[in-house]
Design a protein around this motif. Sequence first.
Motif, mmCIF file in Angstrom:
data_model
loop_
_atom_site.group_PDB
_atom_site.id
_atom_site.type_symbol
_atom_site.label_atom_id
_atom_site.label_comp_id
_atom_site.label_asym_id
_atom_site.label_seq_id
_atom_site.Cartn_x
_atom_site.Cartn_y
_atom_site.Cartn_z
ATOM 1 N N MET A 1 34.594 37.797 35.335
ATOM 2 C CA MET A 1 35.640 38.693 34.825
ATOM 3 C C MET A 1 35.435 40.079 35.414
ATOM 4 O O MET A 1 34.308 40.563 35.523
ATOM 5 C CB MET A 1 35.588 38.739 33.289
ATOM 6 N N LEU A 2 36.520 40.706 35.800
ATOM 7 C CA LEU A 2 36.471 42.043 36.374
ATOM 8 C C LEU A 2 36.280 43.063 35.258
ATOM 9 O O LEU A 2 37.173 43.296 34.450
ATOM 10 C CB LEU A 2 37.784 42.310 37.123
ATOM 11 N N ARG A 3 35.084 43.673 35.221
ATOM 12 C CA ARG A 3 34.780 44.623 34.151
ATOM 13 C C ARG A 3 34.306 45.972 34.674
ATOM 14 O O ARG A 3 34.787 47.011 34.279
ATOM 15 C CB ARG A 3 33.681 44.039 33.232
ATOM 16 N N LYS A 4 33.339 45.924 35.598
ATOM 17 C CA LYS A 4 32.696 47.153 36.052
ATOM 18 C C LYS A 4 33.220 47.526 37.428
ATOM 19 O O LYS A 4 33.104 46.757 38.387
ATOM 20 C CB LYS A 4 31.185 46.977 36.086
ATOM 21 N N VAL A 5 33.790 48.729 37.539
ATOM 22 C CA VAL A 5 34.425 49.187 38.771
ATOM 23 C C VAL A 5 33.753 50.480 39.233
ATOM 24 O O VAL A 5 33.568 51.411 38.444
ATOM 25 C CB VAL A 5 35.932 49.439 38.563
ATOM 26 N N ALA A 6 33.410 50.531 40.515
ATOM 27 C CA ALA A 6 32.791 51.732 41.082
ATOM 28 C C ALA A 6 33.610 52.193 42.287
ATOM 29 O O ALA A 6 33.928 51.397 43.178
ATOM 30 C CB ALA A 6 31.351 51.445 41.510
ATOM 31 N N VAL A 7 33.952 53.480 42.313
ATOM 32 C CA VAL A 7 34.659 54.079 43.444
ATOM 33 C C VAL A 7 33.667 54.943 44.206
ATOM 34 O O VAL A 7 33.017 55.811 43.625
ATOM 35 C CB VAL A 7 35.845 54.940 42.978
ATOM 36 N N VAL A 8 33.540 54.688 45.503
ATOM 37 C CA VAL A 8 32.603 55.437 46.341
ATOM 38 C C VAL A 8 33.325 56.632 46.948
ATOM 39 O O VAL A 8 34.381 56.493 47.566
ATOM 40 C CB VAL A 8 32.029 54.550 47.458
ATOM 41 N N VAL A 9 32.741 57.818 46.748
ATOM 42 C CA VAL A 9 33.345 59.052 47.244
ATOM 43 C C VAL A 9 32.428 59.669 48.299
ATOM 44 O O VAL A 9 31.246 59.907 48.043
ATOM 45 C CB VAL A 9 33.581 60.053 46.086
ATOM 46 N N LEU A 148 51.036 44.934 53.751
ATOM 47 C CA LEU A 148 50.622 45.986 52.814
ATOM 48 C C LEU A 148 49.160 45.841 52.419
ATOM 49 O O LEU A 148 48.491 46.833 52.140
ATOM 50 C CB LEU A 148 51.510 45.957 51.564
ATOM 51 N N TYR A 149 48.678 44.600 52.373
ATOM 52 C CA TYR A 149 47.266 44.372 52.084
ATOM 53 C C TYR A 149 46.882 42.975 52.543
ATOM 54 O O TYR A 149 47.747 42.124 52.772
ATOM 55 C CB TYR A 149 46.946 44.544 50.588
ATOM 56 N N VAL A 150 45.585 42.768 52.699
ATOM 57 C CA VAL A 150 45.053 41.466 53.098
ATOM 58 C C VAL A 150 43.898 41.119 52.171
ATOM 59 O O VAL A 150 43.007 41.945 51.948
ATOM 60 C CB VAL A 150 44.533 41.482 54.550
ATOM 61 N N GLN A 151 43.906 39.919 51.625
ATOM 62 C CA GLN A 151 42.744 39.406 50.908
ATOM 63 C C GLN A 151 42.112 38.322 51.758
ATOM 64 O O GLN A 151 42.763 37.358 52.161
ATOM 65 C CB GLN A 151 43.112 38.819 49.551
ATOM 66 N N ASP A 152 40.846 38.480 52.055
ATOM 67 C CA ASP A 152 40.080 37.472 52.782
ATOM 68 C C ASP A 152 38.792 37.263 52.000
ATOM 69 O O ASP A 152 37.869 38.069 52.049
ATOM 70 C CB ASP A 152 39.778 37.947 54.205
ATOM 71 N N ALA A 167 47.530 46.676 46.571
ATOM 72 C CA ALA A 167 46.292 45.904 46.671
ATOM 73 C C ALA A 167 45.580 45.825 45.332
ATOM 74 O O ALA A 167 45.089 44.758 44.934
ATOM 75 C CB ALA A 167 45.376 46.521 47.725
ATOM 76 N N CYS A 168 45.497 46.948 44.630
ATOM 77 C CA CYS A 168 44.827 46.954 43.324
ATOM 78 C C CYS A 168 45.566 46.095 42.310
ATOM 79 O O CYS A 168 44.942 45.358 41.530
ATOM 80 C CB CYS A 168 44.694 48.388 42.811
ATOM 81 N N LEU A 169 46.896 46.169 42.307
ATOM 82 C CA LEU A 169 47.668 45.330 41.384
ATOM 83 C C LEU A 169 47.517 43.853 41.734
ATOM 84 O O LEU A 169 47.484 42.998 40.850
ATOM 85 C CB LEU A 169 49.144 45.733 41.422
ATOM 86 N N THR A 174 45.221 38.695 40.279
ATOM 87 C CA THR A 174 44.347 37.573 40.624
ATOM 88 C C THR A 174 43.279 37.338 39.567
ATOM 89 O O THR A 174 43.018 36.196 39.169
ATOM 90 C CB THR A 174 43.671 37.833 41.981
ATOM 91 N N GLU A 175 42.654 38.405 39.099
ATOM 92 C CA GLU A 175 41.513 38.288 38.196
ATOM 93 C C GLU A 175 41.892 38.251 36.716
ATOM 94 O O GLU A 175 41.207 37.608 35.921
ATOM 95 C CB GLU A 175 40.562 39.463 38.442
ATOM 96 N N ILE A 176 42.966 38.932 36.351
ATOM 97 C CA ILE A 176 43.291 39.063 34.926
ATOM 98 C C ILE A 176 44.615 38.394 34.575
ATOM 99 O O ILE A 176 44.781 37.849 33.488
ATOM 100 C CB ILE A 176 43.307 40.554 34.516
ATOM 101 N N GLY A 177 45.571 38.431 35.521
ATOM 102 C CA GLY A 177 46.843 37.770 35.262
ATOM 103 C C GLY A 177 48.040 38.644 35.574
ATOM 104 O O GLY A 177 47.946 39.878 35.631
ATOM 105 N N ALA A 178 49.189 37.987 35.759
ATOM 106 C CA ALA A 178 50.407 38.692 36.137
ATOM 107 C C ALA A 178 50.892 39.628 35.039
ATOM 108 O O ALA A 178 51.429 40.704 35.316
ATOM 109 C CB ALA A 178 51.501 37.681 36.485
#
Length: 321
Positions: A1-9, A148-152, A167-169, A174-178
Amino acid sequence: MLRKVAVVVLPGVTPFEFGVACEIFGLDRSARGVGIPAFEFSICSPSPGLVPSSLGFSISVEEDLGVTETADLIIMPPFGDDAPGQEEVHRALRSAHQRGAWILSVCSGAFALAEAGLLNGRRATTHWLHSHRLAEQYPEVTVDENVLYVQDGHIITSAGTAAGIDACLHLVRTEIGATAATSIARSMVVPPHRAGGQAQYIDRPIPVGQCDTLEHVLVWMDAHLEEEHSVRALAARAHMSERTFARRFKAETGTTPAAWLTAQRVLRAQSLLEETDLSIEAIARETGFGQAVLLRHHFQRSLGTSPAAYRRTFRGVLEPA
């Protein structure tokens, strides 16, 4: 499950692309009852503190790259070419990929993924302004600038700027649902899914005045797109045999007369859709396609969208599909 998100700056981070990650994953929407979790959201950098953005202001970052070690998703927005700390980021990305985490780049953030070796043998995208440079610097990457985006696998690369939202949507879907993705999109007042690809946004007119011997023919063809053009007639205008004309045309334009005409007609159709109120049928006639069905076919094939959708995007005018 997608829970923890980190953005690298990294220094030179672009605010909009950074903001996309913050907007989608940084806000708590768990109370909506559609399955969106309260993401554990972190902003990190190899050197925490004030990290300068590309627009002159700085972002206060408290976390180091240690948070990427347990993140389910790492997001890489664009950054300055000479930003320090890139090697540390590459190691963090490789480590996260090895343990199966999602990695998502926005716009030219794809260069960090490519430099880390994560895109080797994969299909990827970036902003069309940078796509040729990405392909040249990393020949093992198959760069597709028309999407617009590619998933591989567990790697997602997105095209320029707002394509990061798409891409984020897509990842949320994909992970949580439409339902969750649609809920987030509605709160952002954006479509849950955009039709077409990046090709419709590329400013890439085909030159008509850079050929040695056929320039006058190309200029004439461009001025008479609404007419039928046979190779025989064009060769006669160029005072060449058909075989010589076809050979010279390919050498000087890189394509065939038919493909060149089609591309120029699509470009003209784009301009008419943006700048006039002509119907699709009228534009088909004006550009030499003759019938709307042919215009739609070539428009979809070239740009990945329909003439009506293109007009809505660039003019906001409703038009029957």
